[in-house]
Design a protein around this motif. Structure first.
Motif, PDB file in Angstrom:
ATOM      1  N   SER A 151       0.833  -1.205   0.000  1.00  0.00           N
ATOM      2  CA  SER A 151       0.000   0.000   0.000  1.00  0.00           C
ATOM      3  C   SER A 151       0.868   1.256   0.000  1.00  0.00           C
ATOM      4  CB  SER A 151      -0.945   0.007   1.201  1.00  0.00           C
ATOM      5  OG  SER A 151      -0.221   0.000   2.405  1.00  0.00           O
ATOM      6  N   VAL A 152       2.028   1.188   0.677  1.00  0.00           N
ATOM      7  CA  VAL A 152       2.947   2.326   0.683  1.00  0.00           C
ATOM      8  C   VAL A 152       3.488   2.558  -0.725  1.00  0.00           C
ATOM      9  CG1 VAL A 152       5.146   3.177   1.583  1.00  0.00           C
ATOM     10  CG2 VAL A 152       3.553   1.982   3.096  1.00  0.00           C
ATOM     11  N   TYR A 153       3.899   1.472  -1.372  1.00  0.00           N
ATOM     12  CA  TYR A 153       4.416   1.585  -2.739  1.00  0.00           C
ATOM     13  C   TYR A 153       3.338   2.093  -3.695  1.00  0.00           C
ATOM     14  CZ  TYR A 153       5.464   0.289  -7.486  1.00  0.00           C
ATOM     15  OH  TYR A 153       5.613   0.341  -8.842  1.00  0.00           O
ATOM     16  N   SER A 154       2.135   1.562  -3.587  1.00  0.00           N
ATOM     17  CA  SER A 154       1.090   1.914  -4.554  1.00  0.00           C
ATOM     18  C   SER A 154       0.713   3.388  -4.515  1.00  0.00           C
ATOM     19  CB  SER A 154      -0.153   1.049  -4.343  1.00  0.00           C
ATOM     20  OG  SER A 154      -0.733   1.311  -3.081  1.00  0.00           O
ATOM     21  N   ALA A 155       0.966   4.042  -3.382  1.00  0.00           N
ATOM     22  CA  ALA A 155       0.669   5.475  -3.271  1.00  0.00           C
ATOM     23  C   ALA A 155       1.903   6.345  -3.516  1.00  0.00           C
ATOM     24  CB  ALA A 155       0.102   5.770  -1.885  1.00  0.00           C
ATOM     25  N   SER A 156       3.021   5.729  -3.852  1.00  0.00           N
ATOM     26  CA  SER A 156       4.270   6.465  -4.023  1.00  0.00           C
ATOM     27  C   SER A 156       4.374   7.109  -5.409  1.00  0.00           C
ATOM     28  CB  SER A 156       5.463   5.521  -3.832  1.00  0.00           C
ATOM     29  OG  SER A 156       5.590   4.649  -4.939  1.00  0.00           O
ATOM     30  N   PRO A 157       5.217   8.133  -5.515  1.00  0.00           N
ATOM     31  CA  PRO A 157       5.450   8.755  -6.826  1.00  0.00           C
ATOM     32  C   PRO A 157       6.016   7.770  -7.856  1.00  0.00           C
ATOM     33  CG  PRO A 157       6.268  10.180  -5.073  1.00  0.00           C
ATOM     34  CD  PRO A 157       5.895   8.869  -4.435  1.00  0.00           C
ATOM     35  N   LEU A 158       6.833   6.815  -7.394  1.00  0.00           N
ATOM     36  CA  LEU A 158       7.397   5.825  -8.315  1.00  0.00           C
ATOM     37  C   LEU A 158       6.300   4.967  -8.931  1.00  0.00           C
ATOM     38  CD1 LEU A 158       9.743   4.338  -9.630  1.00  0.00           C
ATOM     39  CD2 LEU A 158       9.928   2.955  -7.547  1.00  0.00           C
ATOM     40  N   ALA A 159       5.376   4.491  -8.105  1.00  0.00           N
ATOM     41  CA  ALA A 159       4.274   3.678  -8.625  1.00  0.00           C
ATOM     42  C   ALA A 159       3.410   4.487  -9.584  1.00  0.00           C
ATOM     43  CB  ALA A 159       3.424   3.147  -7.472  1.00  0.00           C
ATOM     44  N   LEU A 160       3.181   5.740  -9.234  1.00  0.00           N
ATOM     45  CA  LEU A 160       2.392   6.609 -10.111  1.00  0.00           C
ATOM     46  C   LEU A 160       3.085   6.808 -11.451  1.00  0.00           C
ATOM     47  CD1 LEU A 160      -0.140   8.318 -10.429  1.00  0.00           C
ATOM     48  CD2 LEU A 160       1.103  10.215  -9.389  1.00  0.00           C
ATOM     49  N   SER A 161       4.418   6.937 -11.429  1.00  0.00           N
ATOM     50  CA  SER A 161       5.138   7.108 -12.696  1.00  0.00           C
ATOM     51  C   SER A 161       5.152   5.820 -13.520  1.00  0.00           C
ATOM     52  CB  SER A 161       6.568   7.584 -12.442  1.00  0.00           C
ATOM     53  OG  SER A 161       7.348   6.568 -11.867  1.00  0.00           O
ATOM     54  N   GLU A 162       5.162   4.653 -12.854  1.00  0.00           N
ATOM     55  CA  GLU A 162       5.148   3.380 -13.569  1.00  0.00           C
ATOM     56  C   GLU A 162       3.773   3.050 -14.145  1.00  0.00           C
ATOM     57  OE1 GLU A 162       6.519   0.440 -10.795  1.00  0.00           O
ATOM     58  OE2 GLU A 162       8.611   0.787 -11.306  1.00  0.00           O
ATOM     59  N   MET A 163       2.719   3.449 -13.423  1.00  0.00           N
ATOM     60  CA  MET A 163       1.346   3.128 -13.841  1.00  0.00           C
ATOM     61  C   MET A 163       0.453   4.352 -13.697  1.00  0.00           C
ATOM     62  SD  MET A 163       1.013  -0.567 -11.955  1.00  0.00           S
ATOM     63  CE  MET A 163       2.231  -0.372 -10.658  1.00  0.00           C
ATOM     64  N   PRO A 164       0.686   5.375 -14.507  1.00  0.00           N
ATOM     65  CA  PRO A 164      -0.033   6.636 -14.333  1.00  0.00           C
ATOM     66  C   PRO A 164      -1.542   6.551 -14.597  1.00  0.00           C
ATOM     67  CG  PRO A 164       1.235   6.675 -16.361  1.00  0.00           C
ATOM     68  CD  PRO A 164       1.615   5.421 -15.628  1.00  0.00           C
ATOM     69  N   ASP A 165      -1.967   5.588 -15.369  1.00  0.00           N
ATOM     70  CA  ASP A 165      -3.391   5.486 -15.708  1.00  0.00           C
ATOM     71  C   ASP A 165      -4.162   4.555 -14.779  1.00  0.00           C
ATOM     72  OD1 ASP A 165      -2.885   7.159 -17.858  1.00  0.00           O
ATOM     73  OD2 ASP A 165      -2.460   5.484 -19.207  1.00  0.00           O
ATOM     74  N   GLN A 166      -3.490   4.017 -13.759  1.00  0.00           N
ATOM     75  CA  GLN A 166      -4.140   3.049 -12.880  1.00  0.00           C
ATOM     76  C   GLN A 166      -4.466   3.642 -11.515  1.00  0.00           C
ATOM     77  OE1 GLN A 166      -5.130   0.180 -14.070  1.00  0.00           O
ATOM     78  NE2 GLN A 166      -4.127   0.634 -16.012  1.00  0.00           N
ATOM     79  N   ASP A 167      -5.544   3.149 -10.942  1.00  0.00           N
ATOM     80  CA  ASP A 167      -5.959   3.520  -9.597  1.00  0.00           C
ATOM     81  C   ASP A 167      -4.968   2.947  -8.580  1.00  0.00           C
ATOM     82  OD1 ASP A 167      -7.989   2.347  -7.162  1.00  0.00           O
ATOM     83  OD2 ASP A 167      -8.184   4.462  -7.744  1.00  0.00           O
ATOM     84  N   VAL A 168      -4.905   3.560  -7.405  1.00  0.00           N
ATOM     85  CA  VAL A 168      -3.973   3.119  -6.370  1.00  0.00           C
ATOM     86  C   VAL A 168      -4.211   1.658  -5.978  1.00  0.00           C
ATOM     87  CG1 VAL A 168      -5.360   3.943  -4.410  1.00  0.00           C
ATOM     88  CG2 VAL A 168      -2.882   3.812  -4.196  1.00  0.00           C
ATOM     89  N   THR A 169      -5.438   1.193  -5.990  1.00  0.00           N
ATOM     90  CA  THR A 169      -5.708  -0.211  -5.642  1.00  0.00           C
ATOM     91  C   THR A 169      -5.163  -1.156  -6.708  1.00  0.00           C
ATOM     92  OG1 THR A 169      -7.916  -0.062  -6.616  1.00  0.00           O
ATOM     93  CG2 THR A 169      -7.742   0.309  -4.252  1.00  0.00           C
ATOM     94  N   ILE A 170      -5.254  -0.760  -7.957  1.00  0.00           N
ATOM     95  CA  ILE A 170      -4.702  -1.587  -9.047  1.00  0.00           C
ATOM     96  C   ILE A 170      -3.187  -1.607  -8.966  1.00  0.00           C
ATOM     97  CG2 ILE A 170      -4.499  -1.854 -11.557  1.00  0.00           C
ATOM     98  CD1 ILE A 170      -7.295  -2.479 -10.408  1.00  0.00           C
ATOM     99  N   ARG A 171      -2.577  -0.456  -8.676  1.00  0.00           N
ATOM    100  CA  ARG A 171      -1.116  -0.410  -8.532  1.00  0.00           C
ATOM    101  C   ARG A 171      -0.653  -1.340  -7.407  1.00  0.00           C
ATOM    102  NH1 ARG A 171      -1.820   5.456  -9.464  1.00  0.00           N
ATOM    103  NH2 ARG A 171      -1.578   5.803  -7.227  1.00  0.00           N
ATOM    104  N   GLY A 172      -1.401  -1.384  -6.308  1.00  0.00           N
ATOM    105  CA  GLY A 172      -1.061  -2.293  -5.210  1.00  0.00           C
ATOM    106  C   GLY A 172      -1.178  -3.746  -5.629  1.00  0.00           C
TER     107      GLY A 172
END
Length: 83
Positions: A26-47
């Protein structure tokens, strides 16, 4: 699902599963790195993607998470954090 599995023993033998530790996901999914890797995905999908990637290559995913968020041991906070 339970009823389906009970009605088809053949299907039960075909099911494969793995258990993956989700500490820090959950920490990673809300991070800037996760957002840059998956900019079109919701935080739950990134997690969810991060947890799935851990199954494929655990170290490649774990290095993306701050060690304090992993809960790696009882005494992790006793270690000098600056070293």
């Amino acid at each position: 699902l339970r009823d389906l599995l009970r009605s088809s023993p053949e299907l039960t033998r075909q099911i494969v599963y793995s258990i993956v530790d989700e500490a820090g996901a959950s920490v990673y999914s809300a991070s800037p790195l996760a957002l840059s890797e998956m900019p079109d995905q919701d935080v739950t999908i990134r997690g969810a993607v991060s947890i799935a990637r851990r199954l494929l290559d655990p170290m490649a995913e774990l290095v993306k998470v701050d060690p304090q968020s992993l809960g790696v041991g009882l005494y992790q906070h006793d270690v000098d954090q600056k070293k």
